[in-house]
Design a protein around this motif. Structure first.
Motif, PDB file in Angstrom:
ATOM      1  N   SER A  60      35.913  48.309  22.903  1.00 35.34           N
ATOM      2  CA  SER A  60      35.299  49.562  23.303  1.00 35.34           C
ATOM      3  C   SER A  60      35.770  50.070  24.666  1.00 35.34           C
ATOM      4  O   SER A  60      35.337  51.108  25.108  1.00 35.34           O
ATOM      5  N   HIS A  61      36.645  49.342  25.343  1.00 35.42           N
ATOM      6  CA  HIS A  61      37.110  49.824  26.641  1.00 35.42           C
ATOM      7  C   HIS A  61      38.379  50.638  26.466  1.00 35.42           C
ATOM      8  O   HIS A  61      39.283  50.267  25.723  1.00 35.42           O
ATOM      9  N   CYS A  62      38.463  51.759  27.169  1.00 36.41           N
ATOM     10  CA  CYS A  62      39.571  52.697  26.963  1.00 36.41           C
ATOM     11  C   CYS A  62      40.871  52.277  27.653  1.00 36.41           C
ATOM     12  O   CYS A  62      41.918  52.826  27.339  1.00 36.41           O
ATOM     13  N   ASN A  63      40.848  51.315  28.571  1.00 36.50           N
ATOM     14  CA  ASN A  63      42.076  50.849  29.207  1.00 36.50           C
ATOM     15  C   ASN A  63      42.527  49.587  28.476  1.00 36.50           C
ATOM     16  O   ASN A  63      41.959  48.518  28.638  1.00 36.50           O
ATOM     17  N   ARG A  64      43.556  49.736  27.702  1.00 35.67           N
ATOM     18  CA  ARG A  64      44.021  48.623  26.859  1.00 35.67           C
ATOM     19  C   ARG A  64      44.546  47.454  27.678  1.00 35.67           C
ATOM     20  O   ARG A  64      44.339  46.294  27.311  1.00 35.67           O
TER      21      ARG A  64
ATOM     22  N   HIS B 240      41.551  45.604  29.086  1.00 35.38           N
ATOM     23  CA  HIS B 240      40.859  44.897  28.015  1.00 35.38           C
ATOM     24  C   HIS B 240      41.660  43.687  27.544  1.00 35.38           C
ATOM     25  O   HIS B 240      41.089  42.617  27.274  1.00 35.38           O
TER      26      HIS B 240
ATOM     27  N   THR C  62      39.989  53.528  33.828  1.00 36.61           N
ATOM     28  CA  THR C  62      39.922  54.180  32.524  1.00 36.61           C
ATOM     29  C   THR C  62      41.283  54.411  31.886  1.00 36.61           C
ATOM     30  O   THR C  62      41.367  55.010  30.839  1.00 36.61           O
TER      31      THR C  62
END
Length: 115
Positions: A57-61, A64, A114
């Protein structure tokens, strides 16, 4: 607890001063850092950690992926700078936060939280 006390506590919570500024999420194992500005430093760690813990669910791959590889214990939340509460307009606050974030990203050679 009676209803009057609950209302009083809720009002106190709403009226508290929010700390604005820039924070970093650092991975001690790799030395990587991610930086972001926020209107509320006190709630940001919980928000970021929640997104990272709830798989995908985190937008920074990159952040994450590092979290999944290194684990939560390798990460730290650090407040880098706070904006003084001097009655600026919302526009001025947003501009100052953006400027501070860019400054700290440059200093730390960091990506944004982000992405």
């Amino acid at each position: 607890m009676d209803n009057a006390r609950k209302r009083e506590l809720a009002q106190t919570y709403k009226e508290r001063k929010r700390r604005r500024g820039v924070f970093a999420v650092r991975c001690g194992a790799t030395g990587q850092a991610w930086v972001a500005a926020t209107q509320n430093l006190d709630t940001q760690q919980n928000a970021v950690w929640f997104m990272l813990k709830n798989g995908g669910s985190h937008c920074n791959r990159a952040l994450h992926a590092a979290w999944k590889e290194q684990g939560e214990d390798a990460f730290a939340y650090e407040i880098l700078a706070e904006l003084p509460d001097d009655g600026q307009s919302d526009y001025a606050i947003r501009a100052d936060l953006k400027s501070l974030e860019l400054e700290w990203r440059g200093k730390l050679s960091a990506e944004g939280v982000t992405g």
